[in-house]
Every structure is written in C-alpha cells, then in structure tokens.
Design a protein around this motif. Structure first.
Motif, short mmCIF file in Angstrom:
data_model
loop_
_atom_site.label_atom_id
_atom_site.label_comp_id
_atom_site.label_asym_id
_atom_site.label_seq_id
_atom_site.Cartn_x
_atom_site.Cartn_y
_atom_site.Cartn_z
N ALA A 176 0.83 -1.21 0.00
CA ALA A 176 0.00 0.00 0.00
C ALA A 176 0.86 1.26 0.00
O ALA A 176 0.55 2.23 -0.70
CB ALA A 176 -0.94 0.00 1.21
N GLU A 177 1.94 1.24 0.76
CA GLU A 177 2.83 2.41 0.79
C GLU A 177 3.50 2.61 -0.57
O GLU A 177 3.66 3.75 -1.02
CB GLU A 177 3.88 2.26 1.89
N ALA A 178 3.90 1.53 -1.22
CA ALA A 178 4.52 1.64 -2.54
C ALA A 178 3.52 2.21 -3.55
O ALA A 178 3.87 3.06 -4.37
CB ALA A 178 5.03 0.28 -3.00
N ALA A 179 2.27 1.77 -3.47
CA ALA A 179 1.24 2.29 -4.38
C ALA A 179 0.99 3.77 -4.12
O ALA A 179 0.85 4.56 -5.05
CB ALA A 179 -0.05 1.49 -4.22
N ARG A 180 0.96 4.14 -2.85
CA ARG A 180 0.76 5.56 -2.49
C ARG A 180 1.92 6.40 -3.02
O ARG A 180 1.70 7.48 -3.58
CB ARG A 180 0.64 5.72 -0.98
N ALA A 203 3.84 5.78 -5.53
CA ALA A 203 3.75 5.84 -6.99
C ALA A 203 2.71 6.87 -7.41
O ALA A 203 2.93 7.65 -8.35
CB ALA A 203 3.42 4.47 -7.57
N ARG A 204 1.57 6.89 -6.71
CA ARG A 204 0.54 7.89 -7.02
C ARG A 204 1.04 9.31 -6.75
O ARG A 204 0.78 10.22 -7.52
CB ARG A 204 -0.72 7.63 -6.19
N GLU A 205 1.77 9.48 -5.66
CA GLU A 205 2.31 10.81 -5.34
C GLU A 205 3.30 11.25 -6.41
O GLU A 205 3.33 12.42 -6.78
CB GLU A 205 2.98 10.79 -3.97
N ASP A 206 4.11 10.32 -6.92
CA ASP A 206 5.05 10.66 -7.98
C ASP A 206 4.31 11.09 -9.25
O ASP A 206 4.69 12.06 -9.89
CB ASP A 206 5.97 9.47 -8.29
N VAL A 207 3.26 10.36 -9.59
CA VAL A 207 2.48 10.70 -10.78
C VAL A 207 1.80 12.05 -10.59
O VAL A 207 1.78 12.88 -11.50
CB VAL A 207 1.43 9.60 -11.08
N ASP A 208 1.26 12.31 -9.40
CA ASP A 208 0.62 13.59 -9.12
C ASP A 208 1.63 14.73 -9.21
O ASP A 208 1.32 15.80 -9.76
CB ASP A 208 -0.03 13.59 -7.73
N ALA A 209 2.82 14.53 -8.71
CA ALA A 209 3.85 15.58 -8.76
C ALA A 209 4.23 15.88 -10.20
O ALA A 209 4.38 17.04 -10.58
CB ALA A 209 5.07 15.16 -7.96
N ILE A 210 4.34 14.85 -11.01
CA ILE A 210 4.68 15.04 -12.42
C ILE A 210 3.55 15.76 -13.15
O ILE A 210 3.78 16.67 -13.93
CB ILE A 210 5.01 13.69 -13.09
N SER A 211 2.32 15.39 -12.86
CA SER A 211 1.20 16.03 -13.55
C SER A 211 1.06 17.48 -13.13
O SER A 211 0.65 18.32 -13.92
CB SER A 211 -0.10 15.26 -13.31
N GLN A 212 1.38 17.80 -11.88
CA GLN A 212 1.32 19.18 -11.44
C GLN A 212 2.37 20.02 -12.15
O GLN A 212 2.12 21.17 -12.50
CB GLN A 212 1.52 19.28 -9.93
N VAL A 213 3.53 19.46 -12.39
CA VAL A 213 4.58 20.17 -13.12
C VAL A 213 4.13 20.39 -14.56
O VAL A 213 4.32 21.46 -15.13
CB VAL A 213 5.91 19.40 -13.07
N ASP A 214 3.50 19.39 -15.16
CA ASP A 214 3.05 19.50 -16.55
C ASP A 214 1.89 20.49 -16.70
O ASP A 214 1.72 21.09 -17.76
CB ASP A 214 2.61 18.13 -17.08
N ASP A 215 1.08 20.66 -15.66
CA ASP A 215 -0.10 21.53 -15.74
C ASP A 215 0.24 23.00 -15.57
O ASP A 215 -0.60 23.86 -15.86
CB ASP A 215 -1.11 21.13 -14.65
#
Length: 62
Positions: free
Chosen positions: A38-42, A44-56
């Motif tokens: 669960a921590e690994a999945a969290r 990974a989601r945080e990494d994706v969110d951080a990348i999408s925030q940079v792209d936005d």
C-alpha cells in the motif's frame, strides 16, 4: 529415566499457545507485506501527481 527415553512432552495448553503465537506471527507478516504494498502504491501515485502538477503549470512568459 523414562523422560530421557521418551522425551519431554509439552502440555496441551502450551501447544495451543505456541500454535496461536505462530498464527499471530504469520498474520503480522502478512499485514506488514500488505502495508508495504500500500505504501509503494501511495508513493507511486504521489510521484504521478507531482509530475502532472509540473506538466499543468503554465509556461513561463519570456
């Protein structure tokens, strides 16, 4: 001398406790693995969110 020949035997209540301890240790190990997953999945989601925030972000005005 009979004990030396036959070996010592644990009382049934002791055997039940040992079985319960073994079961609980296995359950703890299972929960620790589930938590790590669960921590690994969290993470990974945080990494994706951080990348999408940079792209936005809007491009810098020059």
């Amino acid at each position: 001398m009979a004990k030396a020949l036959m070996g010592t035997h644990a009382a049934p209540s002791t055997l039940r406790l040992l079985d319960e301890v073994r079961t609980l240790r296995q359950r703890v190990a299972d929960l620790e693995r589930a938590l790590a997953t669960a921590e690994a999945a969290r993470d990974a989601r945080e990494d994706v969110d951080a990348i999408s925030q940079v792209d936005d972000r809007a491009p810098a005005a020059t």
